[in-house]
Scaffold this motif. Structure first.
Motif, PDB file in Angstrom:
ATOM      1  N   SER C 166      10.038  -6.376  -6.890  1.00  0.00           N
ATOM      2  CA  SER C 166       8.609  -6.394  -6.595  1.00  0.00           C
ATOM      3  C   SER C 166       7.782  -6.742  -7.829  1.00  0.00           C
ATOM      4  CB  SER C 166       8.160  -5.041  -6.033  1.00  0.00           C
ATOM      5  OG  SER C 166       8.723  -4.882  -4.737  1.00  0.00           O
ATOM      6  N   THR C 189      -1.550  -1.616  -3.430  1.00  0.00           N
ATOM      7  CA  THR C 189      -0.370  -1.550  -2.572  1.00  0.00           C
ATOM      8  C   THR C 189       0.858  -1.157  -3.388  1.00  0.00           C
ATOM      9  OG1 THR C 189      -1.334  -3.315  -1.258  1.00  0.00           O
ATOM     10  CG2 THR C 189       1.006  -2.819  -0.889  1.00  0.00           C
ATOM     11  N   THR C 192       0.965   2.498  -4.209  1.00  0.00           N
ATOM     12  CA  THR C 192       1.449   3.275  -3.081  1.00  0.00           C
ATOM     13  C   THR C 192       2.954   3.166  -2.920  1.00  0.00           C
ATOM     14  OG1 THR C 192      -0.626   2.796  -1.944  1.00  0.00           O
ATOM     15  CG2 THR C 192       1.197   3.656  -0.594  1.00  0.00           C
ATOM     16  N   ILE C 193       3.431   1.927  -2.974  1.00  0.00           N
ATOM     17  CA  ILE C 193       4.861   1.689  -2.778  1.00  0.00           C
ATOM     18  C   ILE C 193       5.680   2.479  -3.796  1.00  0.00           C
ATOM     19  CG2 ILE C 193       6.658  -0.059  -3.072  1.00  0.00           C
ATOM     20  CD1 ILE C 193       4.914  -2.015  -1.560  1.00  0.00           C
TER      21      ILE C 193
ATOM     22  N   VAL D 153       0.427   2.395   6.922  1.00  0.00           N
ATOM     23  CA  VAL D 153       0.285   1.398   5.864  1.00  0.00           C
ATOM     24  C   VAL D 153      -1.166   0.979   5.723  1.00  0.00           C
ATOM     25  CG1 VAL D 153       0.796  -1.000   5.317  1.00  0.00           C
ATOM     26  CG2 VAL D 153       2.629   0.516   6.121  1.00  0.00           C
ATOM     27  N   THR D 159       1.906  -5.312   1.714  1.00  0.00           N
ATOM     28  CA  THR D 159       3.147  -4.567   1.895  1.00  0.00           C
ATOM     29  C   THR D 159       4.261  -5.500   2.346  1.00  0.00           C
ATOM     30  OG1 THR D 159       1.855  -2.620   2.497  1.00  0.00           O
ATOM     31  CG2 THR D 159       4.201  -2.605   3.080  1.00  0.00           C
ATOM     32  N   VAL D 197       8.501   3.027   2.524  1.00  0.00           N
ATOM     33  CA  VAL D 197       7.337   2.162   2.263  1.00  0.00           C
ATOM     34  C   VAL D 197       6.430   2.110   3.487  1.00  0.00           C
ATOM     35  CG1 VAL D 197       6.660  -0.243   1.946  1.00  0.00           C
ATOM     36  CG2 VAL D 197       8.364   0.783   0.434  1.00  0.00           C
ATOM     37  N   LEU D 198       7.057   2.057   4.657  1.00  0.00           N
ATOM     38  CA  LEU D 198       6.251   1.977   5.870  1.00  0.00           C
ATOM     39  C   LEU D 198       5.881   3.357   6.403  1.00  0.00           C
ATOM     40  CD1 LEU D 198       8.404  -0.819   7.566  1.00  0.00           C
ATOM     41  CD2 LEU D 198       6.147  -1.106   6.504  1.00  0.00           C
TER      42      LEU D 198
END
Lengths: 209, 209, 209, 209
Positions: C166, C189, C192-193, D153, D159, D197-198
DNA sequence: AATGAATGAGATTTCATTCAT
DNA sequence: AATGAATGAAATCTCATTCAT
C-alpha cells in the motif's frame, strides 16, 4: 520542408549480397580484415549500416563468405582439371599444382604487402580452408597415380597434405616473387621435390610460378 | 587526507621484465594474443599499467618478446645439436628435425585448441620467425651433406624452406595429435618424404612425434 | 603544433564515483533510465567514456548503484527510528511509515511526470528493492507490538508485506499529490487501514503525506 | 527475370490482427516486451514487416492491444460476477477478489520467471491498467456494502485502491507461489486483512490462491 | 492487404596508451 | 621504477520504422 531524401535504391538481394562481398573482399585485401570497418564496406557500396546487417549477421560472416567465394573458385578450377579425361596422371597433377600456385600468386599480388602481418586472421582462415578443401582432390589423384604405377606413394592423403603445405608456403611468402632469381630457384626446387616425393616415373614436373 | 598507499614493490628490472613476458606468454597461449588485454597481463603480475609501458613501448612489443624467447630457445637447441661433432650428417639432421617437431608439439599442447582460429596473429608471427631463423641452420646442414655426398640436393636453402613448411604444418594442425592413427601416418609419411627429398644414402629417418 | 590538450583532471576515486552516481541519478529521474545514454552521464561529469567504464562495468551497474544509494538512505532513516527507545510501539511504527512515505514522495517529485511510463525499469527495480529491504524492519516492529499486545496480528511478516504494498502505491501514483482533495482522502483512508489491519489499541495513526 | 514470388496469403483483417496480437502476447510473456523485436512477431505469424505496420502504427501500440485484451478479459469476468443477483455483497466481493487473484496468478505462471526484471515495461503498464479499470468495480461493491451495512468503510474508492495494491502484489512477486508454505501464509493474511479493512460483519473471506 | 529490402540514428563498450604524481 | 586514474577514438551491432512495388 522537403527532406533531402537519400535515394532508396532497391536491388535484387542476390546482387546486393554480391556487391557487399566484392567490396569486402577488395577492402580486406587492401587493408586487412581487422583494419576494415563495416562502415568502410557500406560506404563503398553506398548502403546504410543496417543493410549490411540485413545480409550478414556479423562482420565475421562476411569474411567467411569472402573466403568461401575464393576457395570455391579455386576448388572448381582444380576439379575441372581433374575431370579431364585423356590426361596422363602426372601431367594432370602438374596442371592442378600450377592452378593452385597460380591462383594463390594472383591473389597475393592483390594483397597489400605493407599490411602483411596485419592480416593474419584472413591468411590463417584462407590457408586452413584451402588445405581442407584441396587435400581430398590432390589425394585422389595421387592415389590414382599410385595404383596406376606412375607414382610410388604409401599414404596418398598425408602426402597430399605435405605437398599442399609447400604450395601454401608461397602464399605466406609473397616477397619471393619480388626477386626473380629467388623465385626461379624456388620453382626449380619445388619441381624436383614433387618428382622425388611422388617418385614419378617418366615425367618431369614443370611449374609456372 | 591520508592515502592508504598500496605497497609499492620494487624488483630487479630484468626480473620484472621476465615476469611480464612469462605472464604474457601464458595468457597469449590460453586466450590468444588479441583476446588478451594489457590489463590482463598487469593484473597477473600485480603491477600498474604504467609499469607495463615502462618496460614495453606497446603491446605488440611484448608479443615480439614472447616470440623471440620461444624462437631463441628453439634455435639454441637446434644449434647445439649442429655443433656436436662425431655425428653422421643425416643423423644430425634427423635430430634437428625431431627437436623442431618436438618443441612445436609441446608448445601447441599448451595452446587452447578452442581458440584455434582466434590466435591467428600470434600463429602467423611465430611461424614466420621460426622459418626465418631455422632455415639457415637446416640449409647449412643440408648443404654440408650434399657436399659430403650423403644427400643429393641442388638448392639447399630452398629445400630447407620447403621442409620447414612441412614441419610447421604440424604446428597449424594440432588436431593431428588427437588421433594416434593419424599422427602415426603423418609421422611415417614425413619420414619417407625427408628421405626422398634429400635423396639420402644409407639412412632412414626416424621421427618422434 | 600544440595539441589542444584537454585538461586531465584526476580525483579521488571515491569522489569520482560519487559524481558519476549523482549525475546518473539526476538524469535517470529526469529522462528515465533507458532514455539516458552513457554519453549523457559523462558529458555531465565532464569525463571521457572510458572513465565511466573504469568505474562501472556496465550501464546497468550504475543503475544498481543509484538504487542502492537510495534504498540505503531510506533504510538507514527507518532503522534510526527503530532504534529509538522510549517510543511506544504504535507511535514508532507510525514514524517509520511516515518516513517511508515521505521519502518516496520527495523522490517522486524529482521524477519527471512526463516520462512516467518510460521509466518502468527503474521503478520496478526500486520498488522490489524497497520492499525487500524494508519488510524485515516493519515486520520486526509489528511482531514486537503483537507480543506487547498493542497490535493483534498473526503473521507479522506477511502483514508487513501487504502494508508496504500500500505504501509503494503512492510511489506508483504520483498524480495523487497533484490533487489536494484526493491526497487528503488517501491519507485518511490509509490511517484507517493501518489501524484496522494491525488492530491497534489506544492509538490513532497520523500520516503526513 | 521471373521472380519466384512467395505465396501471398490474404486473410480476414480481424483474423490477421488477432494472430499478431496473440503472437505478440506469447512472445512478450516469454521474452519480455523489450526483448521481443517486431521481427520476432512477424516471423512467428509469417508475414512481412510491412504487414505489421499496416495493422499497428508502432510496437507500443501492439503492447497496448495485448494489455487491453488481458484487462478486458479480467474486467468482464469481474463484471459478470458483479451482475449476479442473489449474492450477498461480502460473498460477491470475495468472488471478485478470487477472480482477480486467479487470473493474475495464471498469467504469471506463463511469464518466464527468469526474465523477471527484464519485463518491467509490460509489468508496469499491466499493473496500472489493471488498477485503473478494476478500482471502479471494486469501489462500487464496497460502497454498496457500506450502505447496506455489511461493511464499514468511509472512502470506498480509496479503500478499493489500497486493496488492489495488495492484490497486485502477488503479480509482482511470483516467487511466492513457488513455496506452498509461504503462499498459504500470504493467503491467510490477506483473508484477515480483507475482513479487517472492510470491517465485515458475519462473514469470513476465503481466498483461493 | 501485403511485401521485404532498405534505412540510419544511436547505443554500449573496449582497450591500448598517457601522464601527473 | 612504479602508480593508476583518465583518455577517447573507434567499432560493432540493433531495431523500429519506411516505402516503392
Amino acid at each position: 520542408m522537403k527532406k533531402e531524401t537519400k535515394e532508396r535504391i532497391t536491388k535484387d538481394p542476390e546482387e546486393r549480397r554480391q556487391e557487399l562481398i566484392d567490396a569486402a573482399e577488395r577492402l580486406f585485401m587492401e587493408k586487412g580484415y581487422e583494419q576494415t570497418a563495416v562502415s568502410d564496406i557500406v560506404r563503398e557500396v553506398q548502403v546504410a549500416h543496417g543493410t549490411f546487417y540485413y545480409y550478414f549477421p556479423s562482420k565475421e560472416d562476411i569474411l567467411e563468405a569472402v573466403i568461401e567465394k575464393n576457395i570455391a573458385e579455386l576448388e572448381s578450377n582444380v576439379r575441372e582439371i581433374m575431370q579431364q579425361r585423356d590426361l596422363a596422371t602426372a601431367f594432370k597433377l602438374n596442371l592442378m599444382v600450377n592452378s593452385i600456385i597460380g591462383i594463390n600468386v594472383a591473389r597475393r599480388k592483390l594483397m597489400d604487402y605493407l599490411h602483411e602481418e596485419s592480416n593474419a586472421v584472413m591468411h590463417e582462415k584462407m590457408e586452413r580452408r584451402t588445405v581442407d578443401r584441396l587435400v581430398p582432390l590432390l589425394a585422389e589423384v595421387v592415389a590414382f597415380g599410385a595404383e596406376e604405377g606412375c607414382f610410388s606413394v604409401q599414404n596418398p592423403r598425408e602426402t597430399a597434405e605435405f605437398l599442399l603445405a609447400s604450395l601454401v608456403y608461397f602464399f605466406h611468402h609473397p616477397e619471393i616473387f619480388a626477386n626473380p632469381r629467388r623465385s626461379e630457384k624456388m620453382r626449380r626446387t619445388l619441381e624436383t621435390i614433387l618428382g622425388r616425393v611422388l617418385a614419378v616415373k617418366n615425367y618431369n614436373f614443370v611449374l609456372t610460378v
